[in-house]
Design a protein around this motif. Structure first.
Motif: not given
Ligand SMILES: Nc1ncnc2c1ncn2[C@@H]1O[C@H](COP(=O)(O)OP(=O)(O)OP(=O)(O)O)[C@@H](O)[C@H]1O
Ligand SMILES: Nc1ncnc2c1ncn2[C@@H]1O[C@H](COP(=O)(O)OP(=O)(O)OP(=O)(O)O)[C@@H](O)[C@H]1O
Ligand SMILES: [Mg+2]
Ligand SMILES: [Mg+2]
Lengths: 331, 505, 319, 319
Positions: B40, B43-45, B87, B200, B399
């Motif tokens: 969360g 990264k993916s965002t 992912q 990870h 996430s």
């Molecule tokens: N479509 C969405 N609507 C609302 N919140 C979102 C959405 N997509 C992601 N988030 C939120 O944005 C934040 C970042 O999410 P992201 O998927 O980028 O995390 P990450 O770093 O890739 O984590 P992970 O290692 O678990 O994959 C998280 O708190 C997630 O809940």
């Protein structure tokens, strides 16, 4: 139940201004058909195939009953089919085709639409199977006779009674059961036509169409609510008429005259207890019976009159139990 | 020197969530950049912003080789030379491997006509080039997650892009495939190209990346050169505290009571003569290569797949497992490796997902106890540190790693005697991983019998008291933790088919 | 065409049901065992079958088209307007393309409502169903229209091959066209992909909105062909007809093994599905079964046919 | 009941469409602006509405029920058999439970066909639709049945509260029951879970077959209530009716915001959906619009209502 063969044709109170197009349906024209013992008995193997306009409504079931009675009497097998409702022309034509494929001794046909049937009719002709039209005319030379009710005239009759009952003035609404079928149209147009020429002080609302009781009730009610000056409602078949009564009751307005068509228990009850002023009935059992009898005669090669009228009649609280009326009512 | 790629001041707000706040990132030509952060962290965002899937908030800038660009959509990103392995698997299950590879691709058709023979041949050539053994004609729905992941990788590599993003590509892969993947990554890197690698798994980060950038709570923390730092330092940048982990389990099995015994299990497709038992308080690890059949064992025991023969005993009592409901009733819980398909209800919220397996404890006479559900949902979200604004968040908006935590919570709430965890830490960050290991330890102390299937050998070694190794649908050996090393596990995992037959005969 | 055969053989399951039903009637329905009855069945199922071919694409995307029934009637009414001579008297060479364009246009409206406005297919096509029904009645003045034009009637009821109505040929040709479209072109590929996983398809760079729209346009074109077969058979259109046909169309597709969830579709199955329904109708009528019992029997036979299909499919994949 | 209110407010979107339509007719339809018209609308939508409540559960699981229309008729015919006096003359206290049991039984058959035999809901309920239609005709001898029993009629058309038909009360009570079932009981929870991800639900140890079956049984019970309201209004049943009602039922659910894909459902929306359809019908009729135009207008208004709903929902989540 009485046997139509022995019951007299319903009295036909035919208005003089009936259009020339509707064949004269006087008791005389229909009389010969039921008379005489010149109807030869079959050997029980041959089938007479009736393709009607429906099978789900009591009216058609009564036609079927009449047909089966005649079949039993004269030793013919009867096959009776019809489309789901009066808009399903293609379904009916498929059924007619299948009837032809089954190679029956004769075919009875109540065309939903004559124009559409031309092809299959010519195939029937080519197969040399005698054909009788019933209920509504088949617009071709092929049918040896047509056993029918004059719906246009019947609707005029309904209009005439309606006008009398409401005192020749006020607004009248129409709940018609079908917008596109021949019968549906004639039963609406006949009513409108009579009002237009004979009752200038009656305002006829644009017809609304509803083939189901619930819908008909809602429609009638909405009509009454939107037009507080309404004095009469006409329903063009059992469902429309029953619905019209119910809609009137639910609207809570007193003194609205309801005129119906066909019969059925609820409608008969409504007439008996005054919720409905009266209705037009046809003679479905007789229609079925006559169709089969005519078919048998045709198989035998006999001459048939152009039209065999199965008649119609006005009935109300007063004559509902007369035997010649009661014979054509069904619950 | 101009950077191959620069992201400046990227922010992204979702309803109730600030996923990214003023993040900067840069990638040099010819390098592999690691991107690390907790679940969360964003990264993916960030990568989805880069590849045109999300539109960032006002003020974000993307620079490609010194030129500012605005990425409109996926196709535009691809035209700009950007491609990504997501992912979450993004495959169309009802199409074949080859059809998926070339879906939506220029040149995959001639005037609208598709030629499957050619697609199959091209795909076959591609797999040969990459040294992958995948049948282009298989339907995606029939492939294991790992194989689907390989197809994703092949697809991304086939685009000839300048910049390739890999978002946890190895989450479903075992050591051998990971090695193969690293080979492909090294082949991909030229002085004109660059790669962003999200994982990870710290050993991978250490091995493959040149530099590492770290995100925390949607903010950019910093970038380090990989060989100049210890992994510990990166981890503490990520989580903001020290995480120390043991390499081996801290607990011992106390009881002799066998909680789960499986006898002579076999299936039509793959498994033959599987026998094992797990004692109360014991953690039995399952190791093996991709497709060895570990998942199939778990699914059969759980009743999710039909078995041809075999008996299952819980606490010495033979149970009649015909479906998952039977297994759960008998006290077996199964956490699937494919959470999206088998684990979660994407359009339900966290609390509903958390209690899904334990509804019998959350209703009275059929009436659902919403208050209790909320409390328990919140309790477990907190316990497992699910990053979310509230327990009313839909799972689809979490996430990946946080989704995984919710699935774990589901089985913890159910409180089964026997728990089968299939890849329990898939996609989970280092901090949380350690927490999960801790949890497993705690559960084993409570006397639960636990099976852990994992493709990460260090993980197997870290949690299991005993390790079963599988190859080609058979168990090729058991090792006690004290005797086990990565090497002797691999030895058993690579027993050939021929040898297997030999020992069986 | 090896693929065609292979895929047909995979479909042998529903096909087996059709054969079983057919043999049953050959034995038990008098006069049924004649080649012309078989031809009748195909001819009579042609218009539903053709519309079902188009609907297969819609259902492959996971969508649904409720507008095919009344939409077909509206197209047929338009054919009447263009070619019946009461309004216009276009030559068929101009009229037919116009009719097909009109069907495509209706499909386009459905497609835009669904993919651009984002309306659920059920709602978008339900609305179209109502609008089409109303327009049919309005345009025709609620009267049936006779298209006496012999050229027009020839399209469906003429016999290029003596003894075989053209409707049968057209059905066959369109089935092959639909098969190629589904299995060998981007349209089919993308329709299946969208139905299987719309998001993944979008992320693969497919313009999902565009292709979804095209799928509905395709369905509209097949509806137009259905309308030509339907109205050309008797040279006649009844503007109130068509209500409820959409369920027959969808039923043919689903009986044929295409899943309403999308992602999998089978053209051969659709054809067989349409034939099963019509064979049952014809056979039961020729057996002289009372019509209300025909309904009951049809319902039960459809259940059994699909159940057997599922069973055998399961067994086939289990081996 | 705070949750009820909150969920209602989230539904304010479709509700806004209803209000807008209502105000429009108050201005433009003569005599529309009367309280009894509003009551009429609710009464007339009651039977479809009640069936739609049940269908909401089915749709929540991602299923569909095509048998609600003719199934309702069959149940009503059975009510006639039990209580009309021509066959049996059971007291309502016995007859009504029997009628409801019969509805549940139909639902059970659907449920078993779907969850045990694994038939697609579309096929299973289509077959049931045909069978129910046939049986209605057979059992009634294709005659309309009059249930003169005043107690029976009182259930739907009596007025415990003067001026308010009981049908309205029953509709209201059943809506609350459905809301509680969906939001506060295992049935609703599992229905949504199954619709959301059936496989994941199964692997959570939920007996999916059982709960799916129960969902269809529930739908059958609501169909039975619909049948009582429908036939009790007139004390009259026509065995040929009911064809096509299923689409109205499903439309009410979908207009209300429940997705046909399953996993999300909204009872308040379903009620509003049913009311929108009936308000349109009544208002257009009272405006004196020709019936064919009513169809066109209804189609377009439904499109717009759902579109606006989607737009506002999007905006609401985007903020
Ligand atoms: N479509 C969405 N609507 C609302 N919140 C979102 C959405 N997509 C992601 N988030 C939120 O944005 C934040 C970042 O999410 P992201 O998927 O980028 O995390 P990450 O770093 O890739 O984590 P992970 O290692 O678990 O994959 C998280 O708190 C997630 O809940
Ligand atoms: N070469 C292959 N191509 C396609 N499918 C394969 C191949 N090898 C094995 N499989 C399939 O993989 C499945 C067994 O994998 P399973 O998921 O049980 O293994 P696993 O050890 O859990 O590995 P992983 O989950 O890492 O793939 C079987 O269904 C088998 O048919
Ligand atoms: Mg991520
Ligand atoms: Mg696995």
């Amino acid at each position: 139940t009485s046997t139509p063969a022995t019951s007299p044709a319903p009295t036909t109170d035919k208005p003089s201004e009936a259009p020339a197009s509707s064949p004269a349906a006087t008791p005389e024209t229909s009389a010969p058909a039921t008379e005489g013992g010149d109807v030869p008995k079959g050997d029980g193997t041959q089938t007479i195939y009736l393709v009607s306009k429906g099978f789900q409504h009591r009216f058609w079931q009564a036609v079927k009953e009449g047909a089966e009675q005649a079949g039993k009497e004269y030793n013919y097998k009867i096959q009776f089919v019809g489309p789901d409702d009066e808009t399903k022309v293609t379904q009916q034509l498929d059924q007619l085709k299948t009837a032809l494929d089954s190679k029956p001794a004769a075919i009875g046909f109540a065309a939903l639409d004559t124009g559409a049937a031309a092809d299959v009719l010519s195939q029937i002709e080519a197969a040399k199977i005698p054909m009788i039209a019933f209920d509504s005319g088949v617009d071709s030379d092929l049918p040896l006779t047509t056993v029918q009710t004059d719906n246009f005239a019947a609707a005029q009759e309904a209009a005439k009674h309606m006008a009398e009952l409401v005192g020749n003035k006020g607004t009248v609404g129409l709940v018609c059961h079908d917008q596109t079928s021949q019968t549906g149209k004639q039963r609406c147009e006949g009513f409108q036509d009579w009002m237009k020429t004979n009752a200038p002080d009656i305002k006829v609302l644009a017809p609304q169409y509803a083939g189901e009781v619930g819908l008909a009730a809602n429609t009638a009610k909405a009509m009454i609510q939107a037009n507080p000056d309404i004095v009469g409602v006409y329903g063009s078949n059992e469902a429309a008429a029953t619905g019209a009564v119910q809609g009137t009751i639910e609207s809570g307005k007193e003194g609205i005259t309801v005129v119906g068509f066909d019969s059925g228990k609820t409608q008969l009850d409504a007439i008996r207890n005054g919720q409905m002023a009266g209705a037009i009935t046809q003679a479905p059992v007789k229609m079925g019976y006559e169709t089969v009898v005519s078919a048998i005669k045709a198989i035998d090669g006999q001459e048939l009159p152009k039209v065999t009228d199965s008649g119609f009649a006005w009935y109300d609280k007063n004559n509902i139990d007369d035997p010649e009326i009661a014979a054509n009512l069904y619950e | 020197m101009t950077k191959l790629l620069e992201l400046r001041n990227v922010s992204k707000t979702f309803p109730g969530v600030k996923a990214l706040q003023e993040v900067n990132l840069d990638l040099n030509a010819g390098e592999v950049l690691g991107l690390c952060g907790e679940n969360g962290a964003g990264k993916s965002t960030l990568m989805k912003v880069l590849t045109g899937i999300y539109t960032p908030d006002e003020g974000a800038e993307i620079w490609l080789q010194g030129q500012q660009v605005e990425v409109r959509d996926v196709n535009h990103a691809r035209e700009l030379g950007l491609s990504i392995i997501h992912q979450e698997l993004n495959m169309v299950p009802d199409l074949t491997v080859a059809q998926n590879l070339y879906l939506g691709r220029k040149g995959s058709h001639r005037g609208g006509l598709v030629n499957d023979a050619k697609l199959n041949k091209d795909a076959g050539d591609l797999f040969d080039r990459l040294g992958m053994n995948i049948n282009p004609r298989s339907y995606i729905r029939d492939l294991s997650v790992a194989r689907q992941q390989m197809v994703e990788i092949a697809r991304a590599l086939s685009y000839d892009s300048r910049i390739l993003v890999m978002d946890e590509p190895t989450a479903a892969l075992t050591l051998a495939e990971t090695d193969a993947l690293f080979g492909m990554i090294r082949d991909f890197i030229t002085p004109q190209t660059g790669l962003i690698y999200i994982s990870h798994r710290m050993p991978e980060i250490e091995e493959i990346t040149d530099r590492v950038s770290v995100l925390r709570d949607g903010r950019y923390i910093g970038t380090v050169v990989t060989k100049d730092v210890e992994m510990r330092e990166i981890i503490s940048m990520m989580v903001g505290r020290e995480v120390s982990g043991d390499a081996r389990p801290r607990t011992k099995v106390e009881s002799d009571e066998v909680a789960l015994r499986v006898e002579n299990l076999s299936t039509k497709k793959l498994l033959g003569d599987i026998n094992f038992e797990v004692r109360k308080g014991e953690v039995l690890g399952f190791a093996g290569l991709m497709g060895a059949g570990r998942t199939e064992v778990a699914r059969c025991v759980f009743g999710a797949d039909p078995r041809q023969s075999g008996d299952i005993y819980v606490h010495g009592r033979k149970i009649n497992v015909r479906g998952a409901a039977d297994a759960v009733r008998a006290g077996i819980g199964y956490l699937s490796e494919d959470r999206k398909q088998y684990g979660i209800l994407l359009d339900q919220d966290i609390k509903a997902n958390t209690v899904m397996a334990a509804m019998r404890d959350f209703n009275i006479g059929g009436f659902v106890l919403d208050g209790k559900i909320r409390t328990v949902g919140a309790e477990f979200s907190e316990k497992l540190r699910v990053k979310t604004p509230s327990v009313n968040q839909l799972l689809g908006k979490l996430s990946g790693g946080n989704q995984q935590k919710v699935v774990i919570a589901k089985w913890l709430v159910r409180n089964c005697d026997v728990l089968i965890f299939d890849e329990p830490t898939r996609g989970i960050d280092v901090g949380a991983k350690e927490e999960i290991y801790g949890l497993i330890e705690q559960l084993s102390k409570q006397g639960k019998a636990i099976v852990v299937i994992s493709s990460e050998l260090p993980e197997v070694l870290r949690v299991s008291h005993r390790i079963a190794v599988m190859a080609h649908g058979h168990i090729t050996g058991f090792l006690n933790n004290e005797d086990a090393t990565q090497e002797n596990i691999m030895e058993l995992a690579t027993v050939g088919k021929a040898q297997l037959k030999g020992t069986a005969a | 065409m090896g693929g065609f055969l292979r895929s047909s053989l995979q479909q042998v399951f529903v096909f087996a049901a059709l054969i079983a039903i057919y043999i049953f009637f050959m034995i038990f329905a008098p006069n049924f065992a004649q080649p012309n009855i078989a031809l009748d069945i195909i001819q009579q199922s042609a218009y539903i079958g053709v519309m079902a071919l188009g609907a297969t694409f819609v259902i492959a995307t996971g969508g649904i088209d409720l507008s095919s029934g009344t939409g077909m009637t509206l197209v047929a009414v338009m054919a009447g307007i263009f070619m019946a001579g009461d309004w216009l008297n276009l030559p068929t060479g101009l009229g037919i393309p116009l009719v097909i364009a009109f069907g495509a246009f209706m499909g386009l409206l459905n497609g835009l409502n669904i993919s651009v406005l984002g309306l659920p297919p059920f709602i978008a096509t339900l609305a179209m169903m109502m609008v089409a029904r109303g327009l049919s009645l309005i345009i025709s003045g609620a009267s049936s229209i006779t298209i006496a034009n012999p050229q027009y009637k020839f399209i469906a009821s003429g016999q290029i091959i003596p003894g075989v109505a053209n409707a049968i040929l057209i059905f066959a040709v369109l089935a092959v066209v639909a098969w190629v479209l589904l299995n060998k072109t981007l349209l089919g590929r993308y329709a299946l992909a969208i139905g299987s996983n719309e998001e993944a398809t979008r992320l693969s760079g497919v313009n999902v909105k565009l292709w979804k729209t095209l799928v509905y346009v395709t369905a509209g074109i097949f509806v137009a062909f259905g309308a030509i077969l339907y109205s050309g058979r008797f040279g006649f259109v009844q503007p109130a007809e068509g209500v409820g046909f959409e369920l027959n169309v969808i039923a043919a597709v689903v009986i044929g093994g295409t899943s309403l969830a999308g992602g999998r579709a089978n053209i051969v199955g659709t054809v067989v599905g349409a034939l099963i329904m019509e064979t049952l109708k014809k056979g039961l009528q020729m057996m002289g079964i009372a019509q209300e019992w025909q309904l009951v029997v049809t319902g039960i036979v459809v259940l059994i046919a699909v159940f057997v299909d599922i069973l055998r499919r399961k067994r086939a994949t289990a081996v």
